[in-house]
Design a protein around this motif. Structure first.
Motif, mmCIF file in Angstrom:
data_model
loop_
_atom_site.group_PDB
_atom_site.id
_atom_site.type_symbol
_atom_site.label_atom_id
_atom_site.label_comp_id
_atom_site.label_asym_id
_atom_site.label_seq_id
_atom_site.Cartn_x
_atom_site.Cartn_y
_atom_site.Cartn_z
ATOM 1 N N MET A 75 0.713 -1.100 0.017
ATOM 2 C CA MET A 75 0.037 0.215 -0.140
ATOM 3 C C MET A 75 0.908 1.243 -0.004
ATOM 4 O O MET A 75 0.707 2.117 -0.830
ATOM 5 N N ALA A 76 1.900 1.331 0.702
ATOM 6 C CA ALA A 76 2.845 2.602 0.989
ATOM 7 C C ALA A 76 3.616 2.532 -0.241
ATOM 8 O O ALA A 76 3.616 3.642 -0.860
ATOM 9 N N THR A 82 5.565 6.830 2.879
ATOM 10 C CA THR A 82 6.406 6.026 3.794
ATOM 11 C C THR A 82 5.362 4.956 4.517
ATOM 12 O O THR A 82 4.173 5.240 4.750
ATOM 13 N N GLU A 83 5.814 4.101 5.295
ATOM 14 C CA GLU A 83 5.040 3.008 5.525
ATOM 15 C C GLU A 83 4.245 3.764 6.983
ATOM 16 O O GLU A 83 3.108 3.292 7.195
ATOM 17 N N GLY A 84 4.884 4.504 7.682
ATOM 18 C CA GLY A 84 4.591 5.463 8.773
ATOM 19 C C GLY A 84 3.161 6.143 8.295
ATOM 20 O O GLY A 84 2.242 6.092 8.936
ATOM 21 N N ARG A 85 3.297 6.807 7.128
ATOM 22 C CA ARG A 85 2.041 7.599 6.679
ATOM 23 C C ARG A 85 1.140 6.608 6.092
ATOM 24 O O ARG A 85 -0.018 7.010 6.615
ATOM 25 N N ALA A 86 1.457 5.695 5.531
ATOM 26 C CA ALA A 86 0.439 4.717 5.036
ATOM 27 C C ALA A 86 -0.668 4.193 6.478
ATOM 28 O O ALA A 86 -1.539 3.672 6.368
ATOM 29 N N GLY A 87 0.116 3.980 7.492
ATOM 30 C CA GLY A 87 -0.555 3.509 8.681
ATOM 31 C C GLY A 87 -1.564 4.464 9.225
ATOM 32 O O GLY A 87 -2.287 4.099 10.078
ATOM 33 N N LEU A 88 -1.468 5.708 8.904
ATOM 34 C CA LEU A 88 -2.384 6.740 9.192
ATOM 35 C C LEU A 88 -3.905 6.358 8.540
ATOM 36 O O LEU A 88 -5.134 6.818 9.077
ATOM 37 N N ALA A 89 -3.949 5.117 7.674
ATOM 38 C CA ALA A 89 -5.315 4.980 7.137
ATOM 39 C C ALA A 89 -5.969 4.018 8.259
ATOM 40 O O ALA A 89 -7.288 4.031 8.312
ATOM 41 N N VAL A 90 -5.290 3.574 9.282
ATOM 42 C CA VAL A 90 -5.960 3.315 10.416
ATOM 43 C C VAL A 90 -6.218 4.290 11.304
ATOM 44 O O VAL A 90 -7.323 4.593 11.890
ATOM 45 N N ALA A 255 -5.488 0.773 27.290
ATOM 46 C CA ALA A 255 -5.089 -0.508 26.841
ATOM 47 C C ALA A 255 -5.422 -0.383 25.419
ATOM 48 O O ALA A 255 -4.402 -1.094 24.760
ATOM 49 N N ALA A 256 -6.053 0.202 24.695
ATOM 50 C CA ALA A 256 -6.200 0.343 23.331
ATOM 51 C C ALA A 256 -5.005 0.989 22.723
ATOM 52 O O ALA A 256 -4.614 0.593 21.733
ATOM 53 N N LEU A 257 -4.699 2.077 23.355
ATOM 54 C CA LEU A 257 -3.423 2.715 22.783
ATOM 55 C C LEU A 257 -2.127 2.075 22.989
ATOM 56 O O LEU A 257 -1.453 1.960 21.879
ATOM 57 N N ALA A 258 -2.069 1.076 23.888
ATOM 58 C CA ALA A 258 -0.909 0.039 23.892
ATOM 59 C C ALA A 258 -1.001 -0.944 22.581
ATOM 60 O O ALA A 258 0.255 -1.027 22.096
ATOM 61 N N ASN A 259 -2.011 -1.101 22.294
ATOM 62 C CA ASN A 259 -2.159 -2.068 21.039
ATOM 63 C C ASN A 259 -1.865 -1.428 19.593
ATOM 64 O O ASN A 259 -1.005 -1.748 18.908
ATOM 65 N N PHE A 260 -2.549 -0.172 19.658
ATOM 66 C CA PHE A 260 -2.606 0.352 18.255
ATOM 67 C C PHE A 260 -1.424 1.316 18.055
ATOM 68 O O PHE A 260 -1.257 1.665 16.946
ATOM 69 N N THR A 261 -0.651 1.641 19.059
ATOM 70 C CA THR A 261 0.758 2.211 18.840
ATOM 71 C C THR A 261 1.509 1.188 18.094
ATOM 72 O O THR A 261 2.268 1.639 17.022
ATOM 73 N N ALA A 262 1.389 -0.170 18.151
ATOM 74 C CA ALA A 262 2.109 -1.186 17.786
ATOM 75 C C ALA A 262 1.465 -1.828 16.582
ATOM 76 O O ALA A 262 2.197 -2.252 15.693
ATOM 77 N N TYR A 263 0.074 -2.207 16.755
ATOM 78 C CA TYR A 263 -0.238 -3.111 15.597
ATOM 79 C C TYR A 263 -0.119 -2.782 14.177
ATOM 80 O O TYR A 263 0.026 -3.587 13.543
ATOM 81 N N PRO A 264 -0.265 -1.852 13.939
ATOM 82 C CA PRO A 264 -0.213 -1.398 12.605
ATOM 83 C C PRO A 264 1.215 -1.718 11.818
ATOM 84 O O PRO A 264 1.365 -1.787 10.544
ATOM 85 N N TYR A 265 2.190 -2.080 12.622
ATOM 86 C CA TYR A 265 3.508 -2.301 12.258
ATOM 87 C C TYR A 265 3.969 -3.811 12.656
ATOM 88 O O TYR A 265 5.246 -4.073 12.604
ATOM 89 N N ILE A 266 3.008 -4.639 12.935
ATOM 90 C CA ILE A 266 3.238 -6.116 13.200
ATOM 91 C C ILE A 266 3.874 -6.790 12.112
ATOM 92 O O ILE A 266 4.881 -7.505 12.107
ATOM 93 N N ALA A 379 -1.957 5.414 16.286
ATOM 94 C CA ALA A 379 -1.281 5.241 14.900
ATOM 95 C C ALA A 379 -0.613 6.409 14.488
ATOM 96 O O ALA A 379 0.768 6.419 13.944
ATOM 97 N N VAL A 380 -0.603 7.837 15.120
ATOM 98 C CA VAL A 380 0.086 8.717 14.811
ATOM 99 C C VAL A 380 1.444 8.649 15.599
ATOM 100 O O VAL A 380 2.537 8.897 15.139
ATOM 101 N N LEU A 381 1.213 8.372 16.903
ATOM 102 C CA LEU A 381 2.573 8.020 17.637
ATOM 103 C C LEU A 381 3.482 6.892 17.048
ATOM 104 O O LEU A 381 4.690 7.136 16.822
ATOM 105 N N GLY A 382 2.826 5.879 16.674
ATOM 106 C CA GLY A 382 3.701 4.749 15.904
ATOM 107 C C GLY A 382 4.347 5.056 14.753
ATOM 108 O O GLY A 382 5.186 4.707 14.631
#
Length: 419
Positions: A75-76, A82-90, A255-266, A379-382
């Protein structure tokens, strides 16, 4: 989003059930949220079919939300970002959801709820089709905003609707959990495989077709469901006055922040250690997710501790994946990640409806708001961390947030408000 091993006791038996003091640890006890309406209630096999029909919508929507995690590199590259910007889709999806969840009931206080669910699935279909033809990231993000509205609205209404129609909270939450698990076990790994075979745009076209099929099933199975008396702004005002609930919502957000800071980049984390096994390790995450869904329901009898344990497991798993140098440790951490995170929607949904059993629609909408806000911020922080310091930094930040969430739920009692 849950299951339980206890007998499903219908809300209609409430007058004969004197065990109200057990309500904090028994989400499907006789004072369960939103009693079933006589004119809409179904029973027996029809109740099971209805609950499963609702779960097809959660599967389609959760699949749509997290497809980018499975196709992020392609997608990116295609969108030339960048893959970081593509992660903004989430993040775009979640931002729209954060605004939608607490307001949609107020905007549609009297709308017949089956029609609302069908409209939301149609909106998700349109969103996915726009992504299929989008020439660049801006239009993709706009389409994902529409998806956020659909997801937040569907989640805000579905649990309450299912309980009203079937009178069986455990059955409904189990079915919704299975829908989520199907999307994570099959959807993300399958998206990864199909993205490599037929392209990431074709994956979005497929998930659009799944949304259409879900709407057709729901239209055939779910009876019309009128809006609840008092639904809308007044109900939301009442739940916002609950200090216990609002502190719990902060815990949900962490709890949700914990997962979604990381999950788009799993996928990036897996590819670093086991590049030839990305799809299989994603499947392992999904299997862990199924275990987490079921464990969250089973452990609901000890709701306070189950709600705290979920983010604690998530924290340990994120640290493990971030530091893994061998495939075995990566797989172990990834499975634990699936278990820990997928317990969180189950236990926190049960937690908010245990605290506000008679205002479940509004309480769940705040849970959804917390999730969607956390997805946006995460997603933004990640994305910033991944672009600047690599994926391990995003995972470690997620672990810190998960520890804080666990501490919140350790100290909070599960006490229903008595009017």
């Amino acid at each position: 989003m849950t299951c339980s091993t206890r007998e499903d006791r219908g809300v209609q038996d409430a007058p004969d059930a004197p065990d109200a003091p057990d309500a904090p640890d028994a989400p499907d006890a006789p004072d369960a949220p939103d009693a079933p309406d006589a004119e809409t209630r179904v029973s027996g096999r029809r109740a099971l079919i209805t609950a499963l029909a609702l779960s097809t919508g959660t599967a389609a929507l959760v699949g749509s939300e997290f497809v980018p995690a499975g196709v992020l590199p392609q997608m990116a590259s295609d969108l030339r970002v960048t893959e970081g910007r593509a992660g903004l889709a989430v993040a775009a999806t979640a931002l729209a959801g954060a605004f939608t969840a607490p307001t949609i009931a107020a905007l549609l206080p009297r709308a017949e709820r089956r029609a609302v669910l069908l409209g939301l699935l149609a909106l998700a279909t349109i969103s996915n089709l726009v992504v299929v033809v989008a020439p660049g990231l801006p239009l993709v993000l706009l389409a994902r905003v529409l998806l956020g509205v659909a997801i937040a609205g569907y989640w805000s209404f579905t649990f309450s609707i299912g309980v009203r129609v079937t009178g069986r909270p455990a059955l409904v939450s189990t079915a919704l959990a299975l829908g989520t698990s199907a999307a994570t076990i099959v959807g993300v790994p399958l998206a990864s495989v199909l993205g490599d075979l037929v392209g990431w745009r074709a994956v979005f076209a497929i998930i659009a077709a799944v949304s259409v099929l879900s709407a057709l099933v729901l239209r055939a199975v779910l009876p019309p469901v009128p809006a609840l008396p008092g639904a809308g702004i007044e109900m939301m005002k009442q739940v916002l006055r609950s200090r216990l609930l609002m502190v719990g919502i902060v815990g949900v957000g962490l709890a949700a922040l914990a997962n979604f800071t990381a999950y788009p980049y799993i996928r990036l984390a897996i590819a670093e250690v086991a590049p030839a096994s990305v799809a299989m390790v994603l499947l392992a995450w999904g299997i862990g997710g199924l275990v987490g869904n079921l464990a969250g329901g089973y452990l609901a009898r000890w709701l306070r501790w189950a709600t705290a344990a979920a983010p604690a497991i998530l924290a340990a798993s994120l640290v493990t994946v971030a530091s893994a140098e061998h495939a075995a440790l990566l797989v172990l951490g990834t499975v634990a990640w699936g278990v820990g995170f997928n317990m969180i929607p189950v236990t926190t949904q049960l937690w908010v409806t245990a605290v506000e059993p008679h205002r479940a629609e509004a309480a769940v909408s705040l849970q959804v708001t917390a999730f969607q806000t956390a997805i946006t911020v995460g997603a933004v922080l990640g994305g910033a961390l991944v672009d600047g310091a690599g994926y391990p930094a995003a995972l470690r930040l997620g672990a810190v947030a998960a520890v804080l969430a666990a501490l919140v739920f350790i100290v909070l009692p599960v006490r229903p408000r008595i009017d």
